[in-house]
Design an enzyme around this catalytic site. Structure first.
Site, PDB file in Angstrom:
ATOM      1  N   CYS A   9     -39.542  -1.036 -18.182  1.00 32.15           N
ATOM      2  CA  CYS A   9     -40.862  -0.896 -17.531  1.00 32.15           C
ATOM      3  C   CYS A   9     -41.160   0.510 -17.030  1.00 32.15           C
ATOM      4  O   CYS A   9     -42.303   0.827 -16.733  1.00 32.15           O
ATOM      5  CB  CYS A   9     -41.006  -1.910 -16.391  1.00 32.15           C
ATOM      6  SG  CYS A   9     -39.918  -1.581 -15.001  1.00 32.15           S
ATOM      7  N   GLY A  11     -40.425   3.312 -18.799  1.00 26.44           N
ATOM      8  CA  GLY A  11     -40.544   4.238 -19.925  1.00 26.44           C
ATOM      9  C   GLY A  11     -42.000   4.516 -20.291  1.00 26.44           C
ATOM     10  O   GLY A  11     -42.925   4.013 -19.653  1.00 26.44           O
ATOM     11  N   MET A  13     -43.734   3.613 -22.986  1.00 29.11           N
ATOM     12  CA  MET A  13     -44.454   2.400 -23.402  1.00 29.11           C
ATOM     13  C   MET A  13     -44.608   1.438 -22.232  1.00 29.11           C
ATOM     14  O   MET A  13     -45.655   0.817 -22.070  1.00 29.11           O
ATOM     15  CB  MET A  13     -43.708   1.713 -24.558  1.00 29.11           C
ATOM     16  CG  MET A  13     -43.947   2.312 -25.926  1.00 29.11           C
ATOM     17  SD  MET A  13     -45.692   2.471 -26.338  1.00 29.11           S
ATOM     18  CE  MET A  13     -46.270   0.814 -26.144  1.00 29.11           C
ATOM     19  N   ALA A 111     -41.324  -3.138 -35.559  1.00 26.56           N
ATOM     20  CA  ALA A 111     -41.083  -1.718 -35.295  1.00 26.56           C
ATOM     21  C   ALA A 111     -42.391  -0.976 -35.077  1.00 26.56           C
ATOM     22  O   ALA A 111     -42.381   0.165 -34.625  1.00 26.56           O
ATOM     23  CB  ALA A 111     -40.325  -1.106 -36.465  1.00 26.56           C
ATOM     24  N   HIS A 144     -43.170  12.506 -35.094  1.00 30.35           N
ATOM     25  CA  HIS A 144     -43.193  11.931 -33.744  1.00 30.35           C
ATOM     26  C   HIS A 144     -42.915  13.011 -32.699  1.00 30.35           C
ATOM     27  O   HIS A 144     -42.418  14.089 -33.036  1.00 30.35           O
ATOM     28  CB  HIS A 144     -42.152  10.813 -33.602  1.00 30.35           C
ATOM     29  CG  HIS A 144     -42.579   9.506 -34.206  1.00 30.35           C
ATOM     30  ND1 HIS A 144     -42.345   9.188 -35.531  1.00 30.35           N
ATOM     31  CD2 HIS A 144     -43.239   8.447 -33.676  1.00 30.35           C
ATOM     32  CE1 HIS A 144     -42.840   7.985 -35.787  1.00 30.35           C
ATOM     33  NE2 HIS A 144     -43.389   7.505 -34.678  1.00 30.35           N
ATOM     34  N   HIS A 145     -43.171  12.663 -31.448  1.00 40.73           N
ATOM     35  CA  HIS A 145     -42.950  13.546 -30.301  1.00 40.73           C
ATOM     36  C   HIS A 145     -41.480  13.961 -30.163  1.00 40.73           C
ATOM     37  O   HIS A 145     -40.585  13.307 -30.720  1.00 40.73           O
ATOM     38  CB  HIS A 145     -43.414  12.832 -29.016  1.00 40.73           C
ATOM     39  CG  HIS A 145     -42.776  11.484 -28.838  1.00 40.73           C
ATOM     40  ND1 HIS A 145     -41.588  11.305 -28.189  1.00 40.73           N
ATOM     41  CD2 HIS A 145     -43.154  10.241 -29.268  1.00 40.73           C
ATOM     42  CE1 HIS A 145     -41.257  10.024 -28.195  1.00 40.73           C
ATOM     43  NE2 HIS A 145     -42.195   9.352 -28.857  1.00 40.73           N
ATOM     44  N   LYS A 148     -38.401  11.495 -28.989  1.00 40.45           N
ATOM     45  CA  LYS A 148     -37.976  10.304 -29.750  1.00 40.45           C
ATOM     46  C   LYS A 148     -36.491  10.394 -30.098  1.00 40.45           C
ATOM     47  O   LYS A 148     -36.012  11.442 -30.533  1.00 40.45           O
ATOM     48  CB  LYS A 148     -38.816  10.153 -31.026  1.00 40.45           C
ATOM     49  CG  LYS A 148     -38.519   8.855 -31.767  1.00 40.45           C
ATOM     50  CD  LYS A 148     -39.608   8.504 -32.750  1.00 40.45           C
ATOM     51  CE  LYS A 148     -39.290   7.237 -33.520  1.00 40.45           C
ATOM     52  NZ  LYS A 148     -39.235   6.034 -32.670  1.00 40.45           N
ATOM     53  N   THR A 155     -40.693   2.536 -38.003  1.00 37.24           N
ATOM     54  CA  THR A 155     -41.849   2.247 -38.859  1.00 37.24           C
ATOM     55  C   THR A 155     -41.617   2.778 -40.278  1.00 37.24           C
ATOM     56  O   THR A 155     -41.957   2.109 -41.257  1.00 37.24           O
ATOM     57  CB  THR A 155     -43.114   2.897 -38.253  1.00 37.24           C
ATOM     58  OG1 THR A 155     -43.263   2.397 -36.931  1.00 37.24           O
ATOM     59  CG2 THR A 155     -44.342   2.589 -39.071  1.00 37.24           C
TER      60      THR A 155
HETATM   61  N1  LIG Z   1     -42.743  -1.297 -31.864  1.00 40.11           N
HETATM   62  C1  LIG Z   1     -43.634  -0.366 -31.566  1.00 40.11           C
HETATM   63  O1  LIG Z   1     -44.818  -0.448 -31.938  1.00 40.11           O
HETATM   64  C2  LIG Z   1     -43.195   0.815 -30.743  1.00 40.11           C
HETATM   65  C3  LIG Z   1     -44.120   1.759 -30.287  1.00 40.11           C
HETATM   66  C4  LIG Z   1     -43.668   2.801 -29.469  1.00 40.11           C
HETATM   67  C5  LIG Z   1     -42.319   2.889 -29.142  1.00 40.11           C
HETATM   68  N2  LIG Z   1     -41.450   1.972 -29.649  1.00 40.11           N
HETATM   69  C6  LIG Z   1     -40.041   1.979 -29.322  1.00 40.11           C
HETATM   70  O2  LIG Z   1     -39.893   1.443 -28.001  1.00 40.11           O
HETATM   71  C7  LIG Z   1     -38.749   2.025 -27.376  1.00 40.11           C
HETATM   72  C8  LIG Z   1     -39.161   2.652 -26.046  1.00 40.11           C
HETATM   73  O3  LIG Z   1     -40.069   3.706 -26.323  1.00 40.11           O
HETATM   74  P1  LIG Z   1     -40.558   4.680 -25.144  1.00 40.11           P
HETATM   75  O4  LIG Z   1     -41.318   5.772 -25.814  1.00 40.11           O
HETATM   76  O5  LIG Z   1     -41.180   3.903 -24.064  1.00 40.11           O
HETATM   77  O6  LIG Z   1     -39.142   5.258 -24.671  1.00 40.11           O
HETATM   78  P2  LIG Z   1     -38.757   5.804 -23.213  1.00 40.11           P
HETATM   79  O7  LIG Z   1     -37.467   6.510 -23.408  1.00 40.11           O
HETATM   80  O8  LIG Z   1     -39.892   6.525 -22.599  1.00 40.11           O
HETATM   81  O9  LIG Z   1     -38.524   4.454 -22.361  1.00 40.11           O
HETATM   82  C9  LIG Z   1     -37.420   3.605 -22.516  1.00 40.11           C
HETATM   83  C10 LIG Z   1     -37.130   3.003 -21.140  1.00 40.11           C
HETATM   84  O10 LIG Z   1     -36.105   2.019 -21.315  1.00 40.11           O
HETATM   85  C11 LIG Z   1     -35.161   2.199 -20.270  1.00 40.11           C
HETATM   86  N3  LIG Z   1     -33.873   1.672 -20.726  1.00 40.11           N
HETATM   87  C12 LIG Z   1     -32.909   2.294 -21.445  1.00 40.11           C
HETATM   88  N4  LIG Z   1     -31.873   1.472 -21.627  1.00 40.11           N
HETATM   89  C13 LIG Z   1     -32.189   0.308 -21.008  1.00 40.11           C
HETATM   90  C14 LIG Z   1     -31.508  -0.934 -20.841  1.00 40.11           C
HETATM   91  N5  LIG Z   1     -30.291  -1.116 -21.351  1.00 40.11           N
HETATM   92  N6  LIG Z   1     -32.142  -1.917 -20.154  1.00 40.11           N
HETATM   93  C15 LIG Z   1     -33.382  -1.740 -19.623  1.00 40.11           C
HETATM   94  N7  LIG Z   1     -34.055  -0.570 -19.735  1.00 40.11           N
HETATM   95  C16 LIG Z   1     -33.461   0.435 -20.432  1.00 40.11           C
HETATM   96  C17 LIG Z   1     -35.138   3.705 -19.993  1.00 40.11           C
HETATM   97  O11 LIG Z   1     -34.630   3.976 -18.696  1.00 40.11           O
HETATM   98  C18 LIG Z   1     -36.617   4.032 -20.146  1.00 40.11           C
HETATM   99  O12 LIG Z   1     -37.302   3.923 -18.905  1.00 40.11           O
HETATM  100  C19 LIG Z   1     -38.184   3.024 -28.400  1.00 40.11           C
HETATM  101  O13 LIG Z   1     -37.187   2.376 -29.151  1.00 40.11           O
HETATM  102  C20 LIG Z   1     -39.389   3.337 -29.273  1.00 40.11           C
HETATM  103  O14 LIG Z   1     -39.046   3.804 -30.556  1.00 40.11           O
HETATM  104  C21 LIG Z   1     -41.868   0.945 -30.428  1.00 40.11           C
END
Ligand SMILES: NC(=O)c1ccc[n+]([C@@H]2O[C@H](COP(=O)([O-])OP(=O)(O)OC[C@H]3O[C@@H](n4cnc5c(N)ncnc54)[C@H](O)[C@@H]3O)[C@@H](O)[C@H]2O)c1
Length: 254
Positions: A9, A11, A13, A111, A144-145, A148, A155
């Site tokens: 929560c 991160g 996303m 994904a 991507h940014h 990542k 994807t």
């Molecule tokens: N499916 C989709 O459409 C889609 C879109 C965007 C991002 N993503 C994926 O979602 C994931 C998160 O992306 P993001 O950009 O928010 O990344 P981010 O690094 O900003 O956020 C991830 C969050 O997860 C937390 N985290 C890490 N390990 C954890 C654990 N074991 N338990 C609970 N929380 C934990 C981190 O502290 C962080 O706050 C990535 O794998 C990204 O590739 C998927």
């Protein structure tokens, strides 16, 4: 009203999902999980591990990290709460565990939760059959940014799997051409990752033939696209029986 536990929560996303649900009468975050430290301002109970969370909920939305997968699946199976898994970079072992858990609880895995990329995959599936037979080479370029962690993107792999399936599974994924000095093989499917700045996500499927090139592109301009997709997926999966669901199931249900 869909009651949501949000894993990851804090991160990027997670933040967008939080913002979207703040004024949404149809969705409410009832608990949030993260391994990072939460500052002030969260409007729901915060936990650092799922094992501490006993909040009743309809669904878990997960945008965290592959390391979270085992705890997440155990929690969802034990509490019988369906999950929407958006996390990418999953290893074969994670995918096997998701498959096994989906026999006991509903799991939605994607994904890429945008409508556009899933439409692109339909188009690419058709184009691949036609153009491979016409001797076109197929490569995927993704951008991507610079934060990542995984490459190539989930994807890009999803699109590659769609193409490979359409072509009978004969394609070999190539992510690095620096080690071999060899001509490209017809059954290669190149995957190329660019990382920089704040690019949210761009995917390009390149069909390169003799004297002509077809490119099919998709760009995401904000993370909201994925967050909206995750909320639609949550609504879709919340009362579903055990099974593995994806964007095709959601789109077919619309
Ligand atoms: N499916 C989709 O459409 C889609 C879109 C965007 C991002 N993503 C994926 O979602 C994931 C998160 O992306 P993001 O950009 O928010 O990344 P981010 O690094 O900003 O956020 C991830 C969050 O997860 C937390 N985290 C890490 N390990 C954890 C654990 N074991 N338990 C609970 N929380 C934990 C981190 O502290 C962080 O706050 C990535 O794998 C990204 O590739 C998927």
């Amino acid at each position: 009203m869909t009651k949501i536990i949000l894993n990851g929560c804090l991160g990027r996303m997670g933040r967008v999902v939080r913002e979207l649900t703040e004024n949404d009468p149809e969705a409410q975050i009832v608990a949030g999980l993260d391994i990072a430290h939460a500052g002030a301002g969260l409007t729901f109970p915060f936990y650092t591990a799922l094992s501490y969370c006993d909040m009743p909920a309809d669904v878990v939305i997960d945008f965290s990290d592959p390391n979270a997968m085992r705890d997440l699946l155990e929690f969802c199976v034990e509490k019988q709460i369906p999950a929407v898994i958006g996390t990418t970079g999953l290893l074969k072992g994670d995918i096997n565990e998701i498959d096994a858990a989906s026999e006991r609880v509903a799991i939605f895995k994607s994904a890429n939760l945008s409508l556009g990329i899933n439409l692109l995959s339909h188009i690419v599936e058709k184009a691949a059959k036609l153009l491979y037979d016409a001797n076109f080479d197929i490569e995927i370029v993704e951008k991507h940014h610079n934060k990542k962690l995984d490459a190539p993107s989930g994807t890009a792999l999803f699109i590659a799997d769609t193409i490979n399936k359409a072509l009978g599974g004969k394609m070999k994924y190539v992510t690095d051409r620096s080690r071999k000095k060899e001509k490209r093989n017809r059954n290669e499917l190149g995957l190329h990752a660019l990382r920089g700045g704040t690019i949210v996500g761009e995917h390009s499927v390149v069909f390169a033939g003799r004297d002509e090139v077809v490119e099919i592109n998709h760009s995401v301009l904000s993370r909201e696209v994925f967050a909206v997709g995750s909320l639609k997926a949550a609504e879709f999966i919340k009362n579903k029986p055990p099974g593995l669901y994806d964007m095709r199931d959601l789109i077919n249900s619309l």
